[in-house]
Design a protein around this motif. Structure first.
Motif, short mmCIF file in Angstrom:
data_model
loop_
_atom_site.label_atom_id
_atom_site.label_comp_id
_atom_site.label_asym_id
_atom_site.label_seq_id
_atom_site.Cartn_x
_atom_site.Cartn_y
_atom_site.Cartn_z
N ARG A 144 0.76 -1.29 0.04
CA ARG A 144 0.05 -0.09 -0.17
C ARG A 144 1.00 1.19 -0.05
NH1 ARG A 144 -3.48 -0.49 5.13
NH2 ARG A 144 -3.22 -2.99 4.91
N ALA A 145 1.84 1.34 0.69
CA ALA A 145 2.65 2.41 0.72
C ALA A 145 3.54 2.89 -0.63
CB ALA A 145 3.75 2.42 1.87
N LEU A 146 3.83 1.64 -1.24
CA LEU A 146 4.36 1.97 -2.81
C LEU A 146 3.17 2.39 -3.49
CD1 LEU A 146 6.59 1.51 -4.64
CD2 LEU A 146 5.98 -1.06 -5.15
N ALA A 147 1.99 1.75 -3.60
CA ALA A 147 0.97 2.45 -4.44
C ALA A 147 0.58 3.71 -4.06
CB ALA A 147 -0.25 1.24 -4.12
N ALA A 148 0.79 4.12 -2.82
CA ALA A 148 0.38 5.45 -2.18
C ALA A 148 1.47 6.35 -2.80
CB ALA A 148 0.42 5.47 -0.77
N GLY A 149 2.77 5.84 -3.20
CA GLY A 149 3.71 6.63 -3.54
C GLY A 149 3.52 6.96 -4.93
N PHE A 150 2.70 6.17 -5.80
CA PHE A 150 2.51 6.51 -7.06
C PHE A 150 1.39 7.46 -7.09
CE2 PHE A 150 4.30 2.31 -8.41
CZ PHE A 150 4.86 2.73 -9.36
N VAL A 151 0.64 7.50 -6.07
CA VAL A 151 -0.29 8.50 -6.03
C VAL A 151 0.28 9.94 -5.57
CG1 VAL A 151 -2.46 9.29 -4.73
CG2 VAL A 151 -2.31 6.87 -5.42
N GLY A 152 1.19 9.64 -4.83
CA GLY A 152 1.97 10.84 -4.19
C GLY A 152 2.87 11.57 -5.56
N VAL A 153 3.28 10.48 -6.45
CA VAL A 153 3.70 11.07 -7.54
C VAL A 153 2.82 11.82 -8.41
CG1 VAL A 153 5.10 10.59 -9.88
CG2 VAL A 153 5.84 9.27 -7.62
N ALA A 154 1.68 11.43 -8.60
CA ALA A 154 0.60 12.37 -9.32
C ALA A 154 0.34 13.47 -8.53
CB ALA A 154 -0.51 11.08 -9.31
N PHE A 155 0.38 13.67 -7.40
CA PHE A 155 0.12 14.74 -6.48
C PHE A 155 1.30 15.66 -6.81
CE2 PHE A 155 0.76 17.27 -2.65
CZ PHE A 155 -0.52 17.82 -2.45
N GLY A 156 2.40 15.14 -6.76
CA GLY A 156 3.55 16.09 -6.97
C GLY A 156 3.37 16.63 -8.40
N LEU A 157 3.14 15.90 -9.19
CA LEU A 157 3.13 16.67 -10.76
C LEU A 157 2.17 17.46 -10.70
CD1 LEU A 157 4.25 16.06 -13.64
CD2 LEU A 157 2.49 14.38 -14.16
N GLY A 158 1.02 17.35 -10.09
CA GLY A 158 -0.12 18.39 -9.88
C GLY A 158 0.48 19.72 -9.37
N VAL A 159 1.08 19.52 -8.19
CA VAL A 159 1.58 20.57 -7.40
C VAL A 159 2.64 21.43 -8.50
CG1 VAL A 159 2.93 21.54 -5.47
CG2 VAL A 159 1.42 19.70 -5.23
N MET A 272 8.52 23.86 -7.74
CA MET A 272 9.80 22.61 -7.45
C MET A 272 9.54 22.00 -6.11
SD MET A 272 12.22 23.15 -9.32
CE MET A 272 13.54 22.13 -8.52
N GLY A 273 8.28 22.40 -5.29
CA GLY A 273 8.11 21.72 -4.25
C GLY A 273 7.16 20.61 -4.64
N GLY A 274 6.50 20.79 -5.88
CA GLY A 274 5.74 19.62 -6.54
C GLY A 274 6.66 18.55 -6.99
N LEU A 275 7.85 19.03 -7.53
CA LEU A 275 8.62 17.95 -8.04
C LEU A 275 9.29 17.23 -6.86
CD1 LEU A 275 10.99 19.75 -10.66
CD2 LEU A 275 9.43 17.91 -10.90
N GLY A 276 9.44 17.92 -5.74
CA GLY A 276 9.75 17.24 -4.49
C GLY A 276 8.83 16.18 -4.13
N ALA A 277 7.47 16.46 -3.95
CA ALA A 277 6.52 15.57 -3.69
C ALA A 277 6.69 14.18 -4.47
CB ALA A 277 5.29 16.45 -3.77
N MET A 278 7.12 14.38 -5.75
CA MET A 278 7.05 13.33 -6.54
C MET A 278 8.06 12.17 -5.89
SD MET A 278 6.76 14.91 -10.00
CE MET A 278 6.88 13.38 -11.20
N MET A 279 8.80 12.43 -5.17
CA MET A 279 9.71 11.37 -4.45
C MET A 279 8.96 10.59 -3.58
SD MET A 279 12.74 11.91 -5.33
CE MET A 279 12.06 12.49 -6.89
N ALA A 280 7.51 10.75 -3.38
CA ALA A 280 6.71 9.84 -2.70
C ALA A 280 6.92 8.34 -3.25
CB ALA A 280 5.38 10.21 -2.93
N LEU A 281 7.36 8.21 -4.45
CA LEU A 281 7.59 6.90 -4.86
C LEU A 281 8.46 6.04 -4.02
CD1 LEU A 281 6.56 4.65 -6.74
CD2 LEU A 281 7.87 5.61 -8.55
N PRO A 282 9.70 6.54 -4.00
CA PRO A 282 10.79 6.05 -3.08
C PRO A 282 10.43 5.95 -1.51
CG PRO A 282 11.73 7.89 -4.11
CD PRO A 282 10.38 7.68 -4.82
N ALA A 283 9.84 7.04 -1.42
CA ALA A 283 9.26 7.12 0.09
C ALA A 283 8.33 6.02 0.32
CB ALA A 283 8.69 8.55 0.35
N GLY A 284 7.62 5.70 -0.54
CA GLY A 284 6.57 4.52 -0.18
C GLY A 284 7.21 3.29 -0.31
N TRP A 285 8.24 3.16 -1.00
CA TRP A 285 8.98 1.81 -1.19
C TRP A 285 9.75 1.49 0.03
CZ3 TRP A 285 14.15 0.49 -0.89
CH2 TRP A 285 14.33 -0.87 -1.37
#
Length: 414
Positions: A144-159, A272-285
């Motif tokens: 679930r954390a890895l899947a949430a990481g993909f959602v976090g990447v989407a969120f970061g791209l939106g930001v 740039m904060g949005g780009l950082g939020a895309m680090m959700a994928l390794p964070a979820g992993w």
């Protein structure tokens, strides 16, 4: 338990093809990216909105982050419904609601009606987020954390994209209202796309409730969703909301009024904060493989250091761009992703919707007042004092909460 939907076991049903899962999950991620873009266009346009409508800094701060009160209030009931009703239907309706709220924002004539429209938008976004994280917690149970990481990447791209697109549309059209109309229209299209492409066999999945073995394997987790671990993680969630939205809500105003950045420079720094939020994928992993409480403590400390440099030291565009990227990485990519999934791991699997709702409640109630609090601290202590107290020192409270987490009483990572 009565239910209006018959749900397959999460991630295990042979009727769910890999292609349908990939398409459905991609569309859900795209809808959350639009959610992030939708909420993100307000921040860089706030100076123009304040000038035209005569809002004070405190009113602007409350408008910038107050909409998250709608997210917070929507969390618990949405989590309850997500355990019982069709999550796909909930998501479709929620996208419609926040799009209508966005459509109404440029029609506002004052503080009161704009606050209402922002709140409506927040309710829709909160319901969507709760149902979406319930889908993740059930269908992608052990990842679930890895899947949430993909959602976090989407969120970061939106930001990242939201401020750039919103500012560009406003400048080209000569009015701050244009981006809101266009993003509202995009939301209406997205709701239709979800209804047509996302499989109910994925969104209605349930894990851990079908057999006695499932039930007994989680006896170490408290039967009540309101327990020591949800309280401890809830403290961390609240601190995360106060910090991240305290940064998001008035950061463009800080850059423009305190550091003299242009509108484009401020919008890019926020992106740039949005780009950082895309680090959700390794964070979820990492969250699926290591002790999440310790990972969250690390992220709290890193967020604190980043905020100190952002508000006490750096003044140039390059430095602020880098620090904004790091703030997005730690305050969103690591904290948001792992707080949301840690809350779900603190409850038994059949309470996954309520776990998602508790996360939304604790995170976004704090976020709702973060802009107002930050604005008042600015008025009393200046930008550097506000950055010190709310963004640099407050994470210490989050660390204290995380020290109360008992990993032995949580759903095990496998």
């Amino acid at each position: 338990m009565s239910s209006t939907t018959e749900r397959p076991q999460g991630g295990a049903s042979p009727q769910v093809t890999k292609a349908s899962v990939a398409i459905g999950f991609a569309v859900l991620c795209a809808s959350y990216m639009l959610n992030a873009m939708d909420r993100q266009i307000f921040y860089p346009l706030l100076p123009e909105i304040r000038t035209e409508l005569g809002f004070s800094l405190e009113q602007g701060g409350l408008l910038a982050t107050g909409f998250t009160l709608g997210l917070a209030l929507a969390g618990p009931p949405a989590g309850y419904l997500a355990d019982r009703l069709s999550r796909r239907t909930i998501i479709v309706i929620s996208v419609l609601v926040y799009s209508l709220g966005t459509l109404a924002i440029p029609l506002a004539v004052g503080f009161v009606d704009m606050s209402i429209y922002r709140l409506v938008s927040g309710v829709g976004e909160g319901v969507q987020a709760t149902a979406l994280y319930a889908v993740i917690g059930a269908f992608f149970f052990h990842r679930r954390a890895l899947a949430a990481g993909f959602v976090g990447v989407a969120f970061g791209l939106g930001v990242f994209l939201g401020p750039l697109i919103g500012t560009g549309l406003a400048e080209n059209s000569g009015t701050w209202r244009t981006p809101f109309f266009l993003f509202a229209a995009a939301g209406l299209v997205m709701s239709l796309l979800i209804a047509l492409t996302v499989s109910r066999k994925m969104t209605e999945a349930v894990t851990g409730t079908a057999t006695e073995a499932d039930a007994t394997s989680y006896e170490h987790v408290p039967a009540s969703p309101y327990n020591r671990n949800t309280l401890a993680v809830g403290i961390a969630c609240a601190v995360s909301g106060l910090v991240f939205y305290g940064y998001l809500g008035l950061y463009p105003t800080f850059l423009r009024e305190a550091l003299g950045f242009t509108a484009d420079q401020a919008a890019f720094a926020v992106s740039m904060g949005g780009l950082g939020a895309m680090m959700a994928l390794p964070a979820g992993w990492l969250g699926d493989r290591f002790n999440q409480a310790r990972l969250l403590i690390f992220a709290m400390v890193a967020t604190s250091v980043t905020a100190y440099l952002m508000y006490q030291v750096a003044t140039g565009t390059t430095a602020q761009n880098v620090l904004s990227f790091l703030m997005g990485t730690f305050a969103s990519g690591f904290l948001f992703t792992n707080c949301s999934t840690a809350m779900q791991r603190a409850v038994r699997p059949h309470h996954v919707g309520r776990g998602a709702g508790l996360f939304i409640l604790t995170y976004y109630v704090a976020a709702a007042f973060s802009g107002l609090l930050f604005a008042r601290l600015v008025g009393a202590l200046g930008w550097d004092g506000a950055g010190l107290w709310q963004l640099t020192l407050l994470p210490v409270l989050g660390v204290a909460g995380l020290l109360l987490v008992d990993p032995a009483r949580m759903v095990l990572r496998r």
